[in-house]
Scaffold this motif. Structure first.
Motif, PDB file in Angstrom:
ATOM      1  N   GLY A  31     -30.748  10.867 -15.196  1.00  0.00           N
ATOM      2  CA  GLY A  31     -30.026  10.787 -16.464  1.00  0.00           C
ATOM      3  C   GLY A  31     -28.519  10.635 -16.312  1.00  0.00           C
ATOM      4  N   ASP A  32     -27.973  10.943 -15.120  1.00  0.00           N
ATOM      5  CA  ASP A  32     -26.552  10.713 -14.886  1.00  0.00           C
ATOM      6  C   ASP A  32     -26.291   9.210 -14.926  1.00  0.00           C
ATOM      7  OD1 ASP A  32     -26.181  13.426 -14.513  1.00  0.00           O
ATOM      8  OD2 ASP A  32     -25.879  13.299 -12.342  1.00  0.00           O
ATOM      9  N   GLU A  33     -25.075   8.837 -15.226  1.00  0.00           N
ATOM     10  CA  GLU A  33     -24.691   7.426 -15.198  1.00  0.00           C
ATOM     11  C   GLU A  33     -23.845   7.164 -13.962  1.00  0.00           C
ATOM     12  OE1 GLU A  33     -22.746   3.996 -18.032  1.00  0.00           O
ATOM     13  OE2 GLU A  33     -22.111   6.056 -18.346  1.00  0.00           O
TER      14      GLU A  33
ATOM     15  N   LYS B  16     -21.154  10.065 -14.052  1.00  0.00           N
ATOM     16  CA  LYS B  16     -20.897  10.810 -15.281  1.00  0.00           C
ATOM     17  C   LYS B  16     -22.181  11.511 -15.720  1.00  0.00           C
ATOM     18  CE  LYS B  16     -17.077   8.026 -16.865  1.00  0.00           C
ATOM     19  NZ  LYS B  16     -16.008   8.969 -16.776  1.00  0.00           N
ATOM     20  N   ARG B  17     -22.025  12.711 -16.277  1.00  0.00           N
ATOM     21  CA  ARG B  17     -23.167  13.509 -16.735  1.00  0.00           C
ATOM     22  C   ARG B  17     -22.943  13.917 -18.178  1.00  0.00           C
ATOM     23  NH1 ARG B  17     -24.066  17.639 -12.631  1.00  0.00           N
ATOM     24  NH2 ARG B  17     -25.086  15.883 -11.633  1.00  0.00           N
ATOM     25  N   LYS B  18     -24.010  13.811 -18.958  1.00  0.00           N
ATOM     26  CA  LYS B  18     -23.935  14.204 -20.363  1.00  0.00           C
ATOM     27  C   LYS B  18     -24.118  15.712 -20.476  1.00  0.00           C
ATOM     28  CE  LYS B  18     -27.297  12.995 -23.121  1.00  0.00           C
ATOM     29  NZ  LYS B  18     -28.171  12.267 -24.062  1.00  0.00           N
ATOM     30  N   ILE B  19     -23.206  16.334 -21.191  1.00  0.00           N
ATOM     31  CA  ILE B  19     -23.323  17.759 -21.486  1.00  0.00           C
ATOM     32  C   ILE B  19     -23.239  17.918 -23.007  1.00  0.00           C
ATOM     33  CG2 ILE B  19     -22.482  18.683 -19.299  1.00  0.00           C
ATOM     34  CD1 ILE B  19     -19.715  18.879 -20.482  1.00  0.00           C
ATOM     35  N   ARG B  20     -23.910  18.922 -23.503  1.00  0.00           N
ATOM     36  CA  ARG B  20     -23.905  19.183 -24.947  1.00  0.00           C
ATOM     37  C   ARG B  20     -22.950  20.344 -25.192  1.00  0.00           C
ATOM     38  NH1 ARG B  20     -26.011  16.646 -28.957  1.00  0.00           N
ATOM     39  NH2 ARG B  20     -26.805  17.732 -30.754  1.00  0.00           N
TER      40      ARG B  20
ATOM     41  N   GLN C  25     -22.345  18.462 -29.807  1.00  0.00           N
ATOM     42  CA  GLN C  25     -21.973  17.061 -29.555  1.00  0.00           C
ATOM     43  C   GLN C  25     -22.212  16.729 -28.068  1.00  0.00           C
ATOM     44  OE1 GLN C  25     -18.667  15.293 -31.165  1.00  0.00           O
ATOM     45  NE2 GLN C  25     -19.002  16.132 -33.183  1.00  0.00           N
ATOM     46  N   ASP C  26     -22.644  15.474 -27.835  1.00  0.00           N
ATOM     47  CA  ASP C  26     -22.812  15.006 -26.467  1.00  0.00           C
ATOM     48  C   ASP C  26     -21.476  14.522 -25.930  1.00  0.00           C
ATOM     49  OD1 ASP C  26     -25.510  15.528 -26.539  1.00  0.00           O
ATOM     50  OD2 ASP C  26     -26.065  13.496 -27.092  1.00  0.00           O
ATOM     51  N   ILE C  27     -21.128  15.010 -24.749  1.00  0.00           N
ATOM     52  CA  ILE C  27     -19.877  14.629 -24.082  1.00  0.00           C
ATOM     53  C   ILE C  27     -20.231  14.188 -22.665  1.00  0.00           C
ATOM     54  CG2 ILE C  27     -17.646  15.444 -23.250  1.00  0.00           C
ATOM     55  CD1 ILE C  27     -17.758  17.536 -25.510  1.00  0.00           C
ATOM     56  N   TRP C  28     -19.683  13.051 -22.228  1.00  0.00           N
ATOM     57  CA  TRP C  28     -19.903  12.570 -20.865  1.00  0.00           C
ATOM     58  C   TRP C  28     -18.723  13.012 -20.007  1.00  0.00           C
ATOM     59  CZ3 TRP C  28     -24.231  10.346 -18.972  1.00  0.00           C
ATOM     60  CH2 TRP C  28     -25.193   9.972 -19.916  1.00  0.00           C
TER      61      TRP C  28
END
Length: 119
Positions: free
Chosen positions: A80-82, A104-108, A112-115
């Motif tokens: 799931g990381d970019e 980059k990793r998505k965190i909530r 809100q989703d933040i990369w």
């Protein structure tokens, strides 16, 4: 700087090798099964060498297979990381360009989703 390629990492990418379509990596010209080394620099300035080869990818054509598992373990890259490959023009080097890699990793956070950058 220009983005060469970005991809959301899947299970094969972190257990075997990173698979990229060969066509977007236009600066790479070599034959199927031929090996080459891709030198990249991460956000921290560390240099990495990824062994690459062109492989047949079924009906999808050819793909660039990138041996990056040491990088995956060191950076704790997850499904799931970019991963983003960026070409950076360097005026004071004979090569003229450098390839940088970002993860980059998505965190909530607060709904809100933040990369964020993976360091």
């Amino acid at each position: 700087m220009a983005t060469l390629f970005s991809k959301f990492v899947d299970e094969i990418d972190i257990t075997r090798s990173l698979w990229l379509p060969a066509s977007p990596m236009g600066l790479i010209h070599f034959e199927e099964n031929q090996l080459m080394d891709m030198h990249v620099q991460d956000d921290g300035g560390q240099l990495w060498m990824f062994r690459c080869s062109i492989q047949k990818n079924g009906d999808a054509g050819c793909a660039l297979s990138v041996d990056w598992l040491e990088f995956v373990r060191h950076k704790d890259v997850r499904i799931g990381d970019e991963v983003i490959f960026i070409q950076e023009i360097v005026k004071d080097q004979a090569m003229g360009a450098r390839i940088k890699i970002q993860v980059k990793r998505k965190i909530r956070l607060f709904g809100q989703d933040i990369w964020g950058d993976v360091k």
